[in-house]
Design an enzyme around this catalytic site. Structure first.
Site, PDB file in Angstrom:
ATOM      1  N   THR A 108       0.819  -1.206   0.000  1.00  0.00           N
ATOM      2  CA  THR A 108       0.000   0.000   0.000  1.00  0.00           C
ATOM      3  C   THR A 108       0.856   1.261   0.000  1.00  0.00           C
ATOM      4  OG1 THR A 108      -1.471   1.308   1.416  1.00  0.00           O
ATOM      5  CG2 THR A 108      -0.151  -0.336   2.528  1.00  0.00           C
ATOM      6  N   ASP A 109       0.298   2.346  -0.526  1.00  0.00           N
ATOM      7  CA  ASP A 109       1.025   3.624  -0.489  1.00  0.00           C
ATOM      8  C   ASP A 109       1.146   4.165   0.938  1.00  0.00           C
ATOM      9  OD1 ASP A 109      -1.631   4.403  -0.071  1.00  0.00           O
ATOM     10  OD2 ASP A 109      -1.632   5.970  -1.597  1.00  0.00           O
ATOM     11  N   GLU A 110       0.331   3.614   1.865  1.00  0.00           N
ATOM     12  CA  GLU A 110       0.374   4.141   3.244  1.00  0.00           C
ATOM     13  C   GLU A 110       1.720   3.889   3.923  1.00  0.00           C
ATOM     14  OE1 GLU A 110      -2.934   3.619   5.813  1.00  0.00           O
ATOM     15  OE2 GLU A 110      -4.381   3.921   4.215  1.00  0.00           O
ATOM     16  N   TYR A 168      -1.664  -0.162  11.229  1.00  0.00           N
ATOM     17  CA  TYR A 168      -1.879  -0.874   9.954  1.00  0.00           C
ATOM     18  C   TYR A 168      -0.706  -0.650   9.005  1.00  0.00           C
ATOM     19  CZ  TYR A 168      -3.313  -1.377   5.077  1.00  0.00           C
ATOM     20  OH  TYR A 168      -3.337  -1.683   3.727  1.00  0.00           O
ATOM     21  N   LYS A 171       2.184  -3.209   7.401  1.00  0.00           N
ATOM     22  CA  LYS A 171       2.387  -3.438   5.962  1.00  0.00           C
ATOM     23  C   LYS A 171       3.829  -3.106   5.565  1.00  0.00           C
ATOM     24  CE  LYS A 171      -0.270  -4.449   3.187  1.00  0.00           C
ATOM     25  NZ  LYS A 171      -0.680  -5.800   2.681  1.00  0.00           N
TER      26      LYS A 171
END
Ligand code: NAD
Ligand code: DAU
Length: 337
Positions: A126-128, A151, A155
């Site tokens: 994810t870009d997060e 979260y 990741k």
């Protein structure tokens, strides 16, 4: 025939991926390993269920003995790892399961991939993991990792474990980092389905903070086409960002949904902000475009309307979800049912 283990294939993106890919490829044999947590739903897979080259196995990616058995039984040579706890708000309410599934689970899969000498391991990230942007700039693959929520920290950890398995054991890992997805079968806790369903039910629409946090939206099928192309052609040990350049403040999305459904903006309720809320995400996807020839096909203005209409037409799908345990989550998160 490619024997591919797809984990988390009963969730939002994974189920859309399986339905999409089995519709076009009969040389892929898909084994879907999913724990069926609150977010997993086999109804999403009705289009694939009867296909000979589709197999569902209920199980936990953290269970290494079970994972080993699946690799052996199905002679797995490829892995696409979608399985994760995926909701930021739930990670703020309780982080343990996020590290268990997202980090330990990925580690278990990588260990099996090493033992069984898989030919490719695609980690869906994810870009997060890059953290939050200010008013300007875009995330590139070289942006330092700076995850801000439990979260995204889980990741980012999983990405590092995957890259370490490549460096140390030569496991053929490739990583995609995508921005915010929307589309059919997205679980109602996420912004877009939540706002559509609450509008349809004439319930308040809880907007965090000032509503000006920006997300970069991509239609789920565009993400899945990127996964397909990275799976087929992506270079081992590389990271590919995926996004469709649709930066939109949350409040604009909420107003668009209300307008399309003919509902009043009085339903909007500004509520307490998410803890540590990332302000802005925006993705630079030029690497996957130049190197692999991917580009998004769906226009936001059209695909968002299709998505709203899908939820309008498929009440049965979400009514059974929101009438169950989801109500307890909703009460904890928003203080009201
Ligand atoms: P989701 O929450 O809808 O689905 C997750 C699936 O994983 C569910 O079917 C669930 O049952 C399964 N699962 C959870 N724990 C498991 C375990 N221990 N063992 C086996 N299965 C388990 O998530 P999603 O939105 O479809 O996201 C899929 C992947 O894509 C995730 O890795 C997520 O981090 C990533 N991602 C999501 C987005 C987005 O906008 N939704 C964007 C970029 C990346
Ligand atoms: O960027 C990719 C990520 O996008 C994925 O890795 C995650 O799995 C996915 O859940 C998503 O994370 P976000 O936190 O960006 O998505 P969410 O839909 O939860 O929230 C989107 C924005 O809307 C965010 O700024 C918070 C806001 N929001 C969300 C909810 C649920 C609200 O204002 N009110 C809400 O009730």
């Amino acid at each position: 025939m490619k024997n591919i283990l797809v984990t988390g294939g009963a969730g939002f993106i994974g189920s859309n991926f399986i339905n999409y890919i089995l519709d076009k490829r009969d040389d892929y044999n898909i084994v879907n390993l999913d724990k069926l947590t609150y977010a997993g739903n086999l109804e999403n897979l009705i289009p694939s269920q009867k296909k000979q080259n589709y197999h569902f196995v209920k199980g936990d990616i953290v269970n290494s003995e079970f994972v080993d058995l699946i690799f052996r039984k199905y002679d797995i040579k490829y892995v696409i790892n979608f399985a994760a706890e995926s909701h930021v708000d739930r990670s703020i309410l309780g982080s343990e399961v996020f590290f268990r599934t997202n980090v330990i689970g990925t580690n278990v899969l990588l260990e099996a991939a090493r033992r069984y000498e898989v030919e490719k391991f695609l980690q869906v990230s994810t870009d997060e993991v890059y953290g939050s942007l200010g008013e300007n700039g875009l995330f590139t693959e070289d942006t330092p990792l700076h995850p801000n929520s439990p979260y995204s920290a889980s990741k980012a950890s999983a990405d590092l474990v995957a890259l370490a398995f490549h460096h140390t054991y030569d496991v053929p890992v490739v990583i995609t980092r995508c921005s915010n997805n929307y589309g059919q079968y997205q679980f109602p806790e996420k912004l877009i389905p939540l706002m559509i369903i609450n509008s349809l039910n004439e319930k308040k629409l809880p907007v965090y903070g000032d509503g000006m946090n920006v997300r970069d939206w991509i239609y789920v099928l565009d993400h899945n086409k990127a996964i397909e192309i990275v799976f087929e052609k992506g270079r081992i040990s590389e990271v590919y960002n995926v996004g469709a350049s649709n930066e939109i403040p949350n409040i604009e999305i909420v107003k668009l949904i209300l307008k399309h459904l003919g509902k009043s903006e009085e339903l909007i309720e500004y509520v307490k902000d998410r803890l540590g809320h990332d302000r802005r995400y925006a993705i630079n996807s030029s690497k996957i475009k130049k190197e692999l020839g991917w580009s998004p096909c769906y226009k936001f203005e059209e695909a968002i309307i299709q998505t709203i209409d899908w939820y309008k037409k498929n009440k049965n799908w979400w009514e059974s979800i929101i009438s169950g345990k989801y109500q307890d989550y909703y009460k904890t998160q928003y203080g009201t049912k």
